[in-house]
Design a protein around this motif. Structure first.
Motif, mmCIF file in Angstrom:
data_model
loop_
_atom_site.group_PDB
_atom_site.id
_atom_site.type_symbol
_atom_site.label_atom_id
_atom_site.label_comp_id
_atom_site.label_asym_id
_atom_site.label_seq_id
_atom_site.Cartn_x
_atom_site.Cartn_y
_atom_site.Cartn_z
ATOM 1 N N SER A 103 0.047 -8.412 -3.826
ATOM 2 C CA SER A 103 0.405 -7.264 -4.659
ATOM 3 C C SER A 103 -0.606 -7.017 -5.767
ATOM 4 C CB SER A 103 1.803 -7.467 -5.267
ATOM 5 O OG SER A 103 2.785 -7.539 -4.236
ATOM 6 N N ASN A 104 -1.490 -7.979 -5.991
ATOM 7 C CA ASN A 104 -2.570 -7.780 -6.960
ATOM 8 C C ASN A 104 -3.562 -6.777 -6.375
ATOM 9 O OD1 ASN A 104 -5.145 -8.078 -8.292
ATOM 10 N ND2 ASN A 104 -4.431 -10.010 -9.147
ATOM 11 N N PRO A 105 -3.789 -5.642 -7.047
ATOM 12 C CA PRO A 105 -4.683 -4.608 -6.491
ATOM 13 C C PRO A 105 -6.059 -5.123 -6.100
ATOM 14 C CG PRO A 105 -3.497 -3.758 -8.385
ATOM 15 C CD PRO A 105 -3.201 -5.236 -8.333
ATOM 16 N N SER B 283 -7.172 -4.756 -2.184
ATOM 17 C CA SER B 283 -8.299 -3.876 -1.861
ATOM 18 C C SER B 283 -9.204 -4.459 -0.784
ATOM 19 C CB SER B 283 -9.123 -3.602 -3.121
ATOM 20 O OG SER B 283 -9.777 -4.785 -3.572
ATOM 21 N N SER C 151 0.814 -1.225 0.000
ATOM 22 C CA SER C 151 0.000 0.000 0.000
ATOM 23 C C SER C 151 0.841 1.266 0.000
ATOM 24 C CB SER C 151 -0.927 0.005 1.223
ATOM 25 O OG SER C 151 -1.830 -1.071 1.169
#
Length: 325
Positions: free
Chosen positions: A310-312, A316, A195
């Protein structure tokens, strides 16, 4: 083969559900009942011919009886797991972990379940009196959470001894990987670095752990469920490898090419006599009984975990600005 996974909506439970489906099992997956109709980490999975998703609570004995009908193997993972919260709400841990296990054992007994896999935890050992920790190591209740799991294991064992319920106590050490709750240190660090934070607050980083990649833990569950010789036994699922929390965090920082600074936050420290300072599990019994031993190295497992977080889309789902107890 028809199997029931309690706690299927959680971190390990969702991975185990996927593994069982890949092995051709019919899976009844229990998600904790909630008014949002959330399936947790099974969200988005559709009920298919070999997957039945049900909602409920293991604290209700009548419900437990219903979900055990026509089941061959029970993988009982449903539990409250956060150690810090157990200091604030110990009764909740007894209700869910001890009474919930009692309800599931009684239901399994009534329905003639062929295998009952009780999920334990390395926390029941407390700080190691000797290493590597084998299954004969004394149990030490150093938190209300660990006490509740000792009680849950004892209930399951009593049903083996008193009623011949085919119980296996699977005792995984510190499992990590994709989907793990931010209450645990590895996802806490990875998600915050991903983040973009430059300083991260932590509790004590000197303790050592035996970190076990989640897919290895799940394969250990499966192998034990298929092992007749494991019935009535307590079996560690561990890597037989010890690493400090600090060294683990430094590995994560290097993998992510980060210059983040770690800071000790006194509010996150466990009470002194409650901290488990050393865990290193002996997996000789698991290998002897099943021929299986975890094979994912800490570097490989952390790299895969970093990649997932690390995948948005995955990131999220985590609130990296909040401290999770």
């Amino acid at each position: 083969m028809k199997v029931l996974v309690t706690g299927a909506d959680g971190f390990i439970g969702s991975h185990l559900t996927e593994l069982l489906l890949s092995k051709g099992c019919e899976v009844r997956a229990l998600c904790q009942y909630n008014s949002f109709n959330s399936q947790g980490w099974l969200e988005g999975k559709k009920t298919e011919d070999n997957l039945e998703i049900v909602f409920g609570d293991v604290r209700d004995p009548h419900f437990c009886d219903t979900i055990c009908e026509s089941i061959d193997i029970v993988f009982h993972l449903a539990a409250l797991i956060a150690i810090p919260y157990s200091y604030s709400a110990p009764n909740s841990y007894v209700d869910t972990n001890v009474t919930g296990t009692l309800n599931m054992c009684q239901a399994a007994k009534r329905h003639g379940i062929k295998r009952f896999i009780q999920t334990s935890t390395s926390e029941v050992y407390g700080t190691a009196q000797y290493v590597p920790i084998d299954e004969d190591h004394p149990l030490q209740a150093q938190s209300p959470y660990s006490a509740s799991k000792i009680g849950a294991d004892a209930i399951a064992t009593s049903y083996f001894n008193a009623f011949d319920l085919p119980v296996i106590i699977a005792r995984p050490f510190n499992t990590y990987g994709p989907r793990q709750s931010a209450r645990a240190v590895i996802p806490t660090i990875i998600s915050q670095i991903a983040s973009g934070v430059d300083r991260i607050k932590l509790g004590d980083v000197s303790p050592t752990r035996d970190f076990n990649y989640v897919l290895d833990t799940c394969e250990g569950f499966w192998q034990l469920s298929q092992c007749e010789a494991a019935v009535g036994e307590v079996v560690n699922i561990s890597t037989n490898y010890e690493i400090s929390v600090e060294a683990t965090l430094n590995k994560i920082r290097d993998i992510m090419n980060s210059s983040v600074v770690f800071e000790i936050d006194n509010a996150r420290l466990r009470p002194k006599t409650s901290e488990v300072f050393r865990l290193w599990g002996n997996n000789a019994k698991l290998k002897k009984l099943t021929g299986f031993a975890p094979s994912t190295s800490i570097d490989e497992g952390l790299t895969q975990t970093v990649s997932w977080f690390s995948n948005p889309k995955n990131l999220s789902q985590y609130k990296t600005d909040r401290y999770n107890k």
